[in-house]
Design a protein around this motif. Sequence first.
Motif, PDB file in Angstrom:
ATOM      1  N   MET A   1       0.845  -1.178   0.000  1.00 13.44           N
ATOM      2  CA  MET A   1       0.000   0.000   0.000  1.00 13.44           C
ATOM      3  C   MET A   1       0.887   1.236   0.000  1.00 13.44           C
ATOM      4  SD  MET A   1      -3.137   1.262   2.411  1.00 13.44           S
ATOM      5  CE  MET A   1      -4.213   0.107   1.638  1.00 13.44           C
ATOM      6  N   ARG A   2       0.437   2.270  -0.661  1.00 12.66           N
ATOM      7  CA  ARG A   2       1.152   3.545  -0.705  1.00 12.66           C
ATOM      8  C   ARG A   2       0.319   4.608   0.002  1.00 12.66           C
ATOM      9  NH1 ARG A   2       5.075   3.281  -5.033  1.00 12.66           N
ATOM     10  NH2 ARG A   2       4.798   1.306  -6.088  1.00 12.66           N
ATOM     11  N   VAL A   3       0.999   5.603   0.547  1.00 15.42           N
ATOM     12  CA  VAL A   3       0.330   6.704   1.234  1.00 15.42           C
ATOM     13  C   VAL A   3       0.734   7.995   0.546  1.00 15.42           C
ATOM     14  CG1 VAL A   3       0.117   7.954   3.414  1.00 15.42           C
ATOM     15  CG2 VAL A   3       0.356   5.462   3.412  1.00 15.42           C
ATOM     16  N   VAL A   4      -0.236   8.846   0.263  1.00 18.55           N
ATOM     17  CA  VAL A   4       0.046  10.142  -0.358  1.00 18.55           C
ATOM     18  C   VAL A   4      -0.719  11.226   0.386  1.00 18.55           C
ATOM     19  CG1 VAL A   4       0.456   9.203  -2.662  1.00 18.55           C
ATOM     20  CG2 VAL A   4      -1.824   9.937  -2.051  1.00 18.55           C
ATOM     21  N   LYS A   5      -0.191  12.426   0.327  1.00 18.65           N
ATOM     22  CA  LYS A   5      -0.900  13.595   0.835  1.00 18.65           C
ATOM     23  C   LYS A   5      -1.367  14.358  -0.390  1.00 18.65           C
ATOM     24  CE  LYS A   5      -0.509  17.841   3.398  1.00 18.65           C
ATOM     25  NZ  LYS A   5       0.384  18.921   3.741  1.00 18.65           N
ATOM     26  N   LEU A   6      -2.630  14.716  -0.420  1.00 22.06           N
ATOM     27  CA  LEU A   6      -3.211  15.327  -1.588  1.00 22.06           C
ATOM     28  C   LEU A   6      -3.966  16.577  -1.171  1.00 22.06           C
ATOM     29  CD1 LEU A   6      -3.946  14.992  -4.632  1.00 22.06           C
ATOM     30  CD2 LEU A   6      -5.912  13.645  -3.868  1.00 22.06           C
ATOM     31  N   ASN A   7      -3.630  17.712  -1.774  1.00 19.14           N
ATOM     32  CA  ASN A   7      -4.371  18.954  -1.536  1.00 19.14           C
ATOM     33  C   ASN A   7      -5.296  19.167  -2.719  1.00 19.14           C
ATOM     34  OD1 ASN A   7      -3.026  19.686   0.899  1.00 19.14           O
ATOM     35  ND2 ASN A   7      -1.275  20.298  -0.323  1.00 19.14           N
ATOM     36  N   ILE A   8      -6.581  19.360  -2.445  1.00 22.32           N
ATOM     37  CA  ILE A   8      -7.581  19.505  -3.500  1.00 22.32           C
ATOM     38  C   ILE A   8      -8.364  20.792  -3.253  1.00 22.32           C
ATOM     39  CG2 ILE A   8      -9.582  18.458  -4.605  1.00 22.32           C
ATOM     40  CD1 ILE A   8      -8.679  15.778  -3.502  1.00 22.32           C
ATOM     41  N   THR A   9      -8.559  21.558  -4.310  1.00 23.80           N
ATOM     42  CA  THR A   9      -9.362  22.774  -4.177  1.00 23.80           C
ATOM     43  C   THR A   9     -10.815  22.392  -3.895  1.00 23.80           C
ATOM     44  OG1 THR A   9      -9.844  22.890  -6.536  1.00 23.80           O
ATOM     45  CG2 THR A   9      -7.874  24.066  -5.752  1.00 23.80           C
ATOM     46  N   ASP A  10     -11.527  23.303  -3.263  1.00 23.46           N
ATOM     47  CA  ASP A  10     -12.933  23.050  -2.940  1.00 23.46           C
ATOM     48  C   ASP A  10     -13.758  22.774  -4.190  1.00 23.46           C
ATOM     49  OD1 ASP A  10     -12.449  23.378  -0.239  1.00 23.46           O
ATOM     50  OD2 ASP A  10     -12.979  25.503  -0.233  1.00 23.46           O
ATOM     51  N   GLU A  11     -13.416  23.429  -5.289  1.00 28.50           N
ATOM     52  CA  GLU A  11     -14.175  23.265  -6.530  1.00 28.50           C
ATOM     53  C   GLU A  11     -14.062  21.838  -7.084  1.00 28.50           C
ATOM     54  OE1 GLU A  11     -13.112  27.216  -5.588  1.00 28.50           O
ATOM     55  OE2 GLU A  11     -11.680  25.723  -6.296  1.00 28.50           O
ATOM     56  N   ILE A  12     -12.959  21.176  -6.855  1.00 26.69           N
ATOM     57  CA  ILE A  12     -12.711  19.842  -7.403  1.00 26.69           C
ATOM     58  C   ILE A  12     -13.035  18.733  -6.404  1.00 26.69           C
ATOM     59  CG2 ILE A  12     -10.873  18.351  -8.349  1.00 26.69           C
ATOM     60  CD1 ILE A  12     -11.674  20.615 -10.189  1.00 26.69           C
ATOM     61  N   PHE A  13     -13.143  19.057  -5.131  1.00 27.53           N
ATOM     62  CA  PHE A  13     -13.290  18.040  -4.085  1.00 27.53           C
ATOM     63  C   PHE A  13     -14.442  17.081  -4.344  1.00 27.53           C
ATOM     64  CE2 PHE A  13     -14.895  16.561   0.039  1.00 27.53           C
ATOM     65  CZ  PHE A  13     -13.773  15.881   0.481  1.00 27.53           C
ATOM     66  N   GLU A  14     -15.633  17.594  -4.634  1.00 26.10           N
ATOM     67  CA  GLU A  14     -16.796  16.730  -4.842  1.00 26.10           C
ATOM     68  C   GLU A  14     -16.591  15.798  -6.041  1.00 26.10           C
ATOM     69  OE1 GLU A  14     -19.363  16.232  -2.816  1.00 26.10           O
ATOM     70  OE2 GLU A  14     -18.446  17.677  -1.445  1.00 26.10           O
ATOM     71  N   LYS A  15     -15.990  16.298  -7.106  1.00 29.71           N
ATOM     72  CA  LYS A  15     -15.721  15.458  -8.283  1.00 29.71           C
ATOM     73  C   LYS A  15     -14.725  14.362  -7.920  1.00 29.71           C
ATOM     74  CE  LYS A  15     -16.687  19.037 -11.656  1.00 29.71           C
ATOM     75  NZ  LYS A  15     -16.181  19.937 -12.669  1.00 29.71           N
ATOM     76  N   PRO A  24     -13.061   0.139  -5.896  1.00 31.05           N
ATOM     77  CA  PRO A  24     -13.375  -0.921  -4.927  1.00 31.05           C
ATOM     78  C   PRO A  24     -13.092  -0.431  -3.496  1.00 31.05           C
ATOM     79  CG  PRO A  24     -12.037  -1.788  -6.721  1.00 31.05           C
ATOM     80  CD  PRO A  24     -12.080  -0.294  -6.891  1.00 31.05           C
ATOM     81  N   THR A  25     -14.017  -0.682  -2.587  1.00 29.67           N
ATOM     82  CA  THR A  25     -13.918  -0.128  -1.235  1.00 29.67           C
ATOM     83  C   THR A  25     -12.653  -0.548  -0.490  1.00 29.67           C
ATOM     84  OG1 THR A  25     -15.256  -1.938  -0.360  1.00 29.67           O
ATOM     85  CG2 THR A  25     -16.398   0.111  -0.923  1.00 29.67           C
ATOM     86  N   GLU A  26     -12.138  -1.728  -0.779  1.00 29.98           N
ATOM     87  CA  GLU A  26     -10.928  -2.181  -0.070  1.00 29.98           C
ATOM     88  C   GLU A  26      -9.639  -1.630  -0.683  1.00 29.98           C
ATOM     89  OE1 GLU A  26     -11.827  -4.971  -3.320  1.00 29.98           O
ATOM     90  OE2 GLU A  26     -13.058  -4.312  -1.673  1.00 29.98           O
ATOM     91  N   SER A  27      -9.743  -0.920  -1.795  1.00 31.49           N
ATOM     92  CA  SER A  27      -8.535  -0.456  -2.484  1.00 31.49           C
ATOM     93  C   SER A  27      -8.045   0.908  -2.022  1.00 31.49           C
ATOM     94  CB  SER A  27      -8.772  -0.412  -3.997  1.00 31.49           C
ATOM     95  OG  SER A  27      -9.696   0.610  -4.325  1.00 31.49           O
ATOM     96  N   ILE A  28      -8.890   1.668  -1.324  1.00 29.25           N
ATOM     97  CA  ILE A  28      -8.491   3.021  -0.936  1.00 29.25           C
ATOM     98  C   ILE A  28      -9.137   3.395   0.389  1.00 29.25           C
ATOM     99  CG2 ILE A  28     -10.352   4.139  -2.220  1.00 29.25           C
ATOM    100  CD1 ILE A  28      -8.307   6.349  -2.936  1.00 29.25           C
ATOM    101  N   THR A  29      -8.389   4.089   1.211  1.00 31.16           N
ATOM    102  CA  THR A  29      -8.892   4.631   2.467  1.00 31.16           C
ATOM    103  C   THR A  29      -8.564   6.113   2.479  1.00 31.16           C
ATOM    104  OG1 THR A  29      -8.418   2.560   3.603  1.00 31.16           O
ATOM    105  CG2 THR A  29      -8.753   4.483   4.988  1.00 31.16           C
TER     106      THR A  29
END
Length: 75
Positions: A1-15, A24-29
Amino acid sequence: MRVVKLNITDEIFEKFMGLVDILPTESITIEEIDEIPFYPTISFKEAQKKVEESVADISKNMGTHADIVFDKILS
């Protein structure tokens, strides 16, 4: 598994969250951090050792300043 920090603008967050929902639910947390500062992870034993070294001489009135202690713990 890899861990990343991601900053997302409010405009893109919902998308982005819509994209995550189709994976798949087990592929990302996702842990939403919001305004909490990120600190590097250290093990309990490593933190314990750093604290013990930093406070070892307090009883001799030769303790380490709190700023230095926390800098050591967090580095």
